[in-house]
Design an enzyme around this catalytic site. Structure first.
Site, PDB file in Angstrom:
ATOM      1  N   ASN A 285       0.919  -1.281   0.004  1.00 24.40           N
ATOM      2  CA  ASN A 285      -0.075  -0.162  -0.111  1.00 24.40           C
ATOM      3  C   ASN A 285       1.111   1.413   0.090  1.00 24.40           C
ATOM      4  O   ASN A 285       2.043   1.230   0.291  1.00 24.40           O
ATOM      5  CB  ASN A 285      -0.886   0.005   1.058  1.00 24.40           C
ATOM      6  CG  ASN A 285      -0.071   0.129   2.400  1.00 24.40           C
ATOM      7  OD1 ASN A 285       0.983  -0.390   2.684  1.00 24.40           O
ATOM      8  ND2 ASN A 285      -0.796   0.806   3.397  1.00 24.40           N
ATOM      9  N   CYS A 287       1.853   3.603   2.024  1.00 23.37           N
ATOM     10  CA  CYS A 287       2.769   3.914   3.219  1.00 23.37           C
ATOM     11  C   CYS A 287       3.829   2.725   3.622  1.00 23.37           C
ATOM     12  O   CYS A 287       4.568   2.924   4.347  1.00 23.37           O
ATOM     13  CB  CYS A 287       2.170   4.474   4.268  1.00 23.37           C
ATOM     14  SG  CYS A 287       1.418   6.335   3.812  1.00 23.37           S
ATOM     15  N   GLU A 289       3.114  -0.387   4.721  1.00 24.89           N
ATOM     16  CA  GLU A 289       3.077  -1.318   5.850  1.00 24.89           C
ATOM     17  C   GLU A 289       2.310  -2.443   5.690  1.00 24.89           C
ATOM     18  O   GLU A 289       2.214  -3.393   6.506  1.00 24.89           O
ATOM     19  CB  GLU A 289       2.377  -0.424   7.323  1.00 24.89           C
ATOM     20  CG  GLU A 289       0.906  -0.217   6.926  1.00 24.89           C
ATOM     21  CD  GLU A 289       0.690   1.217   6.383  1.00 24.89           C
ATOM     22  OE1 GLU A 289       1.662   1.666   5.504  1.00 24.89           O
ATOM     23  OE2 GLU A 289      -0.312   1.870   6.338  1.00 24.89           O
TER      24      GLU A 289
HETATM   25  O1  CDP Z   1      -4.185   8.278  10.210  1.00 24.28           O
HETATM   26  P1  CDP Z   1      -5.056   7.621   8.909  1.00 24.28           P
HETATM   27  O2  CDP Z   1      -5.928   6.545   9.174  1.00 24.28           O
HETATM   28  O3  CDP Z   1      -5.703   8.689   8.214  1.00 24.28           O
HETATM   29  O4  CDP Z   1      -4.083   6.981   7.898  1.00 24.28           O
HETATM   30  P2  CDP Z   1      -2.376   6.560   7.781  1.00 24.28           P
HETATM   31  O5  CDP Z   1      -2.147   5.653   9.133  1.00 24.28           O
HETATM   32  O6  CDP Z   1      -1.550   7.948   7.806  1.00 24.28           O
HETATM   33  O7  CDP Z   1      -2.067   6.049   6.723  1.00 24.28           O
HETATM   34  C1  CDP Z   1      -2.912   4.301   6.450  1.00 24.28           C
HETATM   35  C2  CDP Z   1      -2.752   4.313   5.001  1.00 24.28           C
HETATM   36  O8  CDP Z   1      -3.871   5.037   4.382  1.00 24.28           O
HETATM   37  C3  CDP Z   1      -1.679   4.490   4.173  1.00 24.28           C
HETATM   38  O9  CDP Z   1      -0.784   3.441   4.182  1.00 24.28           O
HETATM   39  C4  CDP Z   1      -2.385   4.435   2.843  1.00 24.28           C
HETATM   40  O10 CDP Z   1      -2.733   3.324   2.344  1.00 24.28           O
HETATM   41  C5  CDP Z   1      -3.784   5.192   3.192  1.00 24.28           C
HETATM   42  N1  CDP Z   1      -3.726   6.678   2.995  1.00 24.28           N
HETATM   43  C6  CDP Z   1      -4.238   7.079   1.875  1.00 24.28           C
HETATM   44  O11 CDP Z   1      -4.642   6.507   0.771  1.00 24.28           O
HETATM   45  N2  CDP Z   1      -4.178   8.479   1.612  1.00 24.28           N
HETATM   46  C7  CDP Z   1      -3.717   9.335   2.421  1.00 24.28           C
HETATM   47  N3  CDP Z   1      -3.682  10.682   2.183  1.00 24.28           N
HETATM   48  C8  CDP Z   1      -3.150   9.067   3.625  1.00 24.28           C
HETATM   49  C9  CDP Z   1      -2.805   7.645   3.777  1.00 24.28           C
END
Ligand code: CDP
Length: 595
Positions: A285, A287, A289
């Site tokens: 994905n 980021c 992980e």
């Molecule tokens: O804190 P939040 O749940 O918004 O997201 P995060 O833990 O920072 O990111 C988790 C995952 O959400 C990332 O690995 C991406 O797959 C997705 N993501 C996304 O699609 N678009 C973003 N602007 C940020 C995160």
């Protein structure tokens, strides 16, 4: 009877920053942009939708109501938060609750399913619903390879990645977040050098993170100081050779300059693929992980571990209880999620992958008085993740007994099958265990949900003790509350000191006792090696991968970066991402020192 739409009367415990973020991006709004729900309504909307899944397994009205109240308490007390799409979309028309997807890209313009332009369409649908997408472009024929139908030449994976990038710009994610992507190319693809260089210009491919898929073969060639074969994917033929060191040096230099490309240790990730009979990991994905199969999806959630430290002690019992409830929450999501594609819906129900992780880890260490960059800090990281993994699996096992294991369990690495569950040398990779979910644990960045929970993000150290944060275009002050409380308690607090800390980006000032200087160590002051050691400690007990940035000071050398890439490999990390301070404009977080 459906649950009442009125939330419990207990208000959510939210900071002003958290309220700002929720109002701007999460709460339901009317046509004029005014929120029509309060944060409490949002959390109840999520809690009820997710609890409703229990009815399919025989829960009564009273049990479903009690579970919804438990979920509500978890989220409003900031003990656990699900990933953003769940908060935004649960109980709303889109109903898409997951953050992470990987889509296949086949070597055809269109084949009606997963050719380049078919997947482009799928990507747009996922972005619209708030999800992030990862792709491997490794199946696309190299630049200059022949296109039989036209006898023209192919333009290669990098040009198609640019196409995906432009399309991402055009589709704003449901008006809530900009699309995020991961692009992966195997190191043995003929276009690998173009790929490594494609983000040298920081204004290009801005909606993608890129990582090179590094194979074991490549690492052996690097160790031996030799070259390795490039393989043309459309024919399987050897298309040339490259010197491994030359390629590695270019990657390291790129990472030093701009933070990219990152590395995805693709063979190491595949060693732990829980369902190898269904396919191999090719990409992660955005980021990093979550290594995922083609058409795979993961819904994430994170427990705020700092919450459980009171009076210098971690309350493992309460932490364990909440890990189990959170696992239950994430498993329920699979049943109530509205997936954007039928292929994704089908796979998610066959393997029931979830990703439970932590946030607030740096806060926990601070409350325990343990500096991040020490053997004790790293050991605490290992213990926390081991505990999360064991407790999460306990709950997944309990759910499996009650609701059945995930349908592909028998042939997975957790099942009794003699072939799938084995490593190349014939040993079991994981002990046999009946589970409801093929993967349970991960560590996400928690970029936004950590703001909602008012805690440090993921497993990252503090970025700064006082700083300005750019959140959705709003600059918000962020001051570490633990630090302020200690300074006031011990009598060395002053507004002037806090300003100096925000400006200089460090707590290394004479009035701050040395002990606290160590405990409140910030990302840029931590030697890069400790970042990787912490990542590796978490990885030991994590099904999936870890989102972690290894920070470097602006003055770090290319060799410093190389050493870290190699250490990550030696310590069995599944990937590595670095960031040298000031190497990119528009950082999300900034301290005075880097401006
Ligand atoms: O804190 P939040 O749940 O918004 O997201 P995060 O833990 O920072 O990111 C988790 C995952 O959400 C990332 O690995 C991406 O797959 C997705 N993501 C996304 O699609 N678009 C973003 N602007 C940020 C995160």
């Amino acid at each position: 009877m459906p649950l009442s739409s009125t939330p419990p009367s207990v208000p959510a415990e939210l900071s002003q920053n958290a309220r700002t973020v929720l109002e701007k991006r999460y709460l339901v709004k009317d046509r004029s942009g005014k929120p029509t729900e309060r944060p409490e309504d949002m959390f109840w909307r999520v809690a009820t939708v997710v609890a409703e899944a229990d009815r399919r397994y025989g829960a009564s009205d009273a049990q479903t109501q009690a579970l919804a109240e438990e979920f509500y308490a978890l989220m409003t007390q900031r003990r656990f938060e699900p990933n953003s799409p769940t908060l935004m979309n649960a109980g709303r028309p889109l109903g898409q609750l997951s953050a992470c997807f990987v889509l296949p890209v086949e070597d055809a313009l269109s084949n009606g399913q997963n050719g380049i332009y078919d997947t482009l369409r799928s990507m747009a649908l996922i972005h619209q619903s708030g999800g992030g997408t990862g792709f491997s472009f490794s199946r696309l024929r190299g630049k200059g390879a022949m296109v039989r139908s036209t006898t023209g030449v192919a333009s290669g994976p990098v040009s198609f990645m640019q196409l995906y990038d432009s399309s991402t710009d055009a589709v704003k994610q449901g008006g809530t977040r900009r699309g995020a992507n991961m692009g992966i190319l195997r190191v043995d693809h003929p276009d690998v050098l173009d790929f490594i260089a494609c983000k040298e210009d920081l204004t290009k491919v801005t909606n993608f993170n890129i990582s090179v898929g590094i194979t074991e073969k490549f690492m052996q060639a690097l160790k031996a100081g030799g070259s390795y074969d490039l393989i043309e994917p459309s024919t399987g033929a050897v298309a040339g050779q490259l010197d491994a060191k030359l390629v590695w040096d270019k990657m390291v230099l790129g990472a030093w300059r701009t933070g990219e490309p990152g590395v995805f240790f693709i063979d190491e990730a595949n060693r732990y693929n829980p369902v190898p009979h269904l396919g191999a990991y090719e990409a992660t994905n955005p980021c990093g992980e979550q290594p995922l199969l083609p058409y795979d999806v993961c819904n994430l959630g994170s427990v705020n571990v700092g919450y459980y430290v009171r009076d210098g002690q971690l309350d493992w019992e309460a932490f364990g209880r909440d890990i189990r409830t959170s696992t239950h929450f994430l498993d329920n999501i699979i049943d109530v999620n509205k997936y954007p594609l039928p292929e994704i819906d089908a796979l998610s129900k066959r393997i029931r992958r979830i990703g439970l992780g932590v946030m607030g880890f740096a806060d926990a260490l601070i409350k325990l008085g343990i500096p991040y960059d020490t053997p004790e800090g790293v050991e605490m990281g290992r213990r926390v993740m081991e505990f999360l993994d064991v407790e999460g699996k306990k709950e997944s096992e309990r759910l499996a007994k009650e609701r059945g294991p995930f349908p592909e369990w028998a042939r997975s690495i957790w099942g009794p099958d003699e072939t799938c569950a084995r490593d190349a040398d014939g040993k079991r990779i994981r002990p046999m265990q009946m589970l409801r979910n093929c993967n349970v644990t991960t560590v996400a960045p928690t970029g936004t949900i950590s703001i909602i929970a008012g805690c440090s993000s993921g497993l990252e150290p503090l970025f700064a003790v006082a700083f300005m944060r750019n959140q959705a275009g709003v600059m918000m002050p962020d001051v570490n509350e633990d630090f302020v409380a200690i300074a006031k308690r011990e009598g060395w607090y002053s507004d002037e000191l806090m300003e100096r800390i925000a400006k200089t980006g460090t707590v290394q000032h004479p009035e701050v006792p040395e002990r606290w200087q160590k405990v409140f160590v910030t990302a840029n002051l931590i030697a890069p090696e400790w970042h990787v050691r912490m990542q590796a400690a978490f990885q030991q007990h994590c099904d999936s991968a870890i989102s972690k940035t290894t920070n470097f000071a602006h003055t770090a050398t290319v060799d410093d970066v190389r050493a870290i890439y190699e250490l990550a490999y030696q310590l069995n990390c599944k990937g590595v991402t670095v960031y040298r301070d000031g190497s990119r404009d528009g950082q999300v977080l900034s301290t005075g020192a880097t401006e």
